[in-house]
Design a protein around this motif. Structure first.
Motif, short mmCIF file in Angstrom:
data_model
loop_
_atom_site.label_atom_id
_atom_site.label_comp_id
_atom_site.label_asym_id
_atom_site.label_seq_id
_atom_site.Cartn_x
_atom_site.Cartn_y
_atom_site.Cartn_z
N GLY A 465 -10.56 2.43 48.18
CA GLY A 465 -10.87 2.68 49.58
C GLY A 465 -9.85 3.52 50.30
N GLN A 466 -8.91 4.13 49.56
CA GLN A 466 -7.95 5.02 50.19
C GLN A 466 -8.60 6.33 50.64
N VAL A 467 -9.67 6.71 49.96
CA VAL A 467 -10.42 7.93 50.28
C VAL A 467 -11.89 7.57 50.33
N THR A 468 -12.60 8.02 51.37
CA THR A 468 -14.04 7.77 51.46
C THR A 468 -14.76 9.06 51.80
N LEU A 469 -15.99 9.17 51.29
CA LEU A 469 -16.88 10.28 51.62
C LEU A 469 -18.28 9.71 51.85
N THR A 470 -18.86 10.04 52.99
CA THR A 470 -20.18 9.55 53.35
C THR A 470 -21.11 10.73 53.57
N GLU A 471 -22.27 10.69 52.88
CA GLU A 471 -23.17 11.84 52.91
C GLU A 471 -24.62 11.37 52.97
N LEU A 472 -25.41 11.99 53.85
CA LEU A 472 -26.85 11.83 53.81
C LEU A 472 -27.42 12.63 52.65
N ILE A 473 -28.48 12.10 52.02
CA ILE A 473 -29.23 12.83 51.01
C ILE A 473 -30.70 12.49 51.20
N PHE A 474 -31.57 13.37 50.74
CA PHE A 474 -33.01 13.16 50.91
C PHE A 474 -33.76 13.48 49.62
N PRO A 475 -33.54 12.65 48.58
CA PRO A 475 -34.17 12.90 47.29
C PRO A 475 -35.62 12.42 47.28
N ALA A 476 -36.37 12.90 46.30
CA ALA A 476 -37.72 12.39 46.09
C ALA A 476 -37.67 10.93 45.67
N ALA A 477 -38.71 10.19 46.00
CA ALA A 477 -38.74 8.76 45.67
C ALA A 477 -38.60 8.53 44.17
N ALA A 478 -39.10 9.48 43.37
CA ALA A 478 -39.05 9.32 41.92
C ALA A 478 -37.71 9.73 41.32
#
Length: 502
Positions: A465-478
């Motif tokens: 937890g010293q470094v964090t990266l948070t990202e939205l993604i929008f993949p296909a359900a499959a």
């Protein structure tokens, strides 16, 4: 896990993160734990799923995972929008809004005055109070209680200070375009006295917003306290767009003094990588902490979006989720301090649980290697690597053999990356597709990651937890495959375990 359930028409609704049922949300506000319940208020447009009509939405939880949405708590009207702020439990009834036997909750928020108001164009601080535990609110008849005549004075975070300098309320707010955090004191929440100002310092590539100030023990030692000042900015983040930074230092009841300032005044654009960031990803903004969390824990949550594309992300009818709630602590490191973050709530596998998928001591050869039996849409992935000859190695989540989100280590560059250039829907905004990086160092010669994967996001916690990266993604359900990869050689996977949540 939200009150609403994902449907085929709502592919991206998160399972582990809060999102409003059918409206827009942004910054978390008024976070407090009261009478056994966590209250999450937030910037909300009750009438649409894009920004506007700013009011305080409301959700509650007892476990930080399952949230119940409630009616709008504090609504905008013809004279004011209700911008960000905080809630305190006025246990001694200093405000007089309650009684000694029934003290109130008090919300301190920014009134953004509209053309119908005689204060049109001004942002000033106002109060509302609740006598039923935070479910209904009454605006104070004497609003605003603090007016600097400024168009950019906002986002008050209030806490009770009780130390050698005295006992009183402290407000930290911002003059957003001056890159300043301003501090005030009050004995009754209605009358405020200026204490001091901090800034500009470090990152100033965008307006400063949503500050917070709190003490933390260093390495868990209550005899060694330091104060942490967080302040968010938009734009100007380390990987473009919205982000949050922090400073570590001391607060004497009047002035915050930073011990970790790198640059005074306006930032040097070439030094962004030297600043201390709450999160290096593109989608962790307006982070603030809960008041009165149990056991003196410092719990934070952020808006999981970025103002560069926030109104365009492909979700409907809701738009924008919150991050996971994180518990933060302070560790000493290299004659300085590092904010360490871990997901809060019951997301950890029990010690005697059998993971749904596991591997140990596997050499990763050149190329991509799909892990049979590891697929999933909502997962916690714990893994550790030892570098070999590869110049990059890692894993791909939410993949389908042609696309996926790549989370990798580049050991010779000292970087961790999240690459979402092939993460499904990316063409809704020109700045969404990105390869984002953060500095990382080995720990005992290895790299340890915990990755939370949800229907529309990844949150990466590296090196404990010293470094964090948070990202939205929008993949296909499959697109549910998990794979390992190496580029330019080999690496060793020391261990991998996957917990499936849905």
């Amino acid at each position: 896990m939200t009150a609403a359930t994902a449907t085929t028409a709502d592919t991206y609704r998160p399972a582990l993160h809060y999102a409003a049922r059918n409206t827009w949300l942004n910054d978390p506000n008024g976070l407090i734990h009261h009478e056994g319940v966590f209250h999450l208020y937030y910037q909300n447009n009750p009438m649409d799923n894009v920004w506007g009509n700013m009011s305080w939405g409301h959700a509650t939880s007892t476990d930080l995972l399952t949230w119940t949405e409630h009616p709008v708590a504090i609504a905008c009207d013809e004279e004011e929008d209700i911008f960000s702020g905080s809630v305190v439990f006025d246990r001694d009834n200093t405000s007089g809004f309650g009684t000694d036997s029934a003290p109130p909750l008090v919300a301190v928020y920014t009134s953004a005055y509209k053309p119908a108001s005689e204060l049109h164009g001004v942002q000033a601080q106002s109060l509302a109070y609740s006598l039923d535990g935070g479910y209904t609110w009454t605006k104070h008849s004497g609003n605003p209680v603090l007016n600097r005549g400024s168009a950019e004075f906002r986002d008050p975070k209030v806490f009770r200070y009780d130390a050698d300098a005295g006992s009183y309320w402290v407000m930290v707010a911002v003059e957003a375009t001056e890159f300043q955090v301003v501090l005030y004191k009050s004995h009754d929440l209605k009358n405020w006295e200026l204490l001091s100002a901090f800034g500009p310092a470090n990152a100033t590539g965008g307006v400063w917003e949503c500050p917070d100030l709190f003490p933390l023990p260093v390495d868990g030692n209550p005899e060694n306290l330091k104060w942490v000042l967080t302040v968010n900015l938009n734009p100007g983040g380390p990987n473009s767009g919205s982000a949050g930074q922090y400073f570590v230092g001391d607060f004497d009841g009047t002035t915050f003094t930073s011990s970790t300032t790198v640059t005074e005044g306006l930032q040097d654009p070439d030094r962004l990588g030297e600043y201390q960031w709450l999160d290096w990803g593109r989608d962790y903004y307006a982070a603030v902490s809960f008041s009165d969390a149990p056991d003196d824990r410092r719990l934070m949550i952020a808006w999981m979006n970025n103002w560069e594309y926030a109104n365009q992300i492909p979700t409907s009818p809701w738009r924008s989720p919150m991050s996971l709630v994180r518990e933060v602590s302070l560790a000493s490191m290299d004659r300085s301090w590092c904010l360490v973050q871990q997901a809060a709530g019951d997301l950890s596998p029990s010690p005697d649980a059998t993971p749904s998928f596991g591997l140990a001591a596997v050499e990763i050869s050149e190329g991509h290697h799909v892990l049979d039996g590891a697929a999933g849409s909502v997962q916690r992935i714990d893994l550790a690597f030892t570098p070999g000859t590869a110049h990059e190695f890692g894993l791909v989540v939410r993949g389908d053999r042609t696309q996926g989100t790549r989370i990798g280590i580049r050991p010779t560059e000292g970087l961790i990356i999240v690459d979402r250039r092939e993460s499904g829907q990316i063409d809704f905004h020109e700045s969404f597709a990105s390869l984002d990086t953060a500095p990382i160092r080995t720990s005992g010669g290895s790299y340890e990651l915990t990755v939370y994967v949800d229907h529309c996001s990844v949150e990466v916690f590296a090196q404990g937890g010293q470094v964090t990266l948070t990202e939205l993604i929008f993949p296909a359900a499959a697109s549910t495959e998990v794979s390992l990869y190496a580029i330019g050689g080999t690496a060793t996977l020391n261990s991998l375990s996957i917990t499936q949540y849905a």
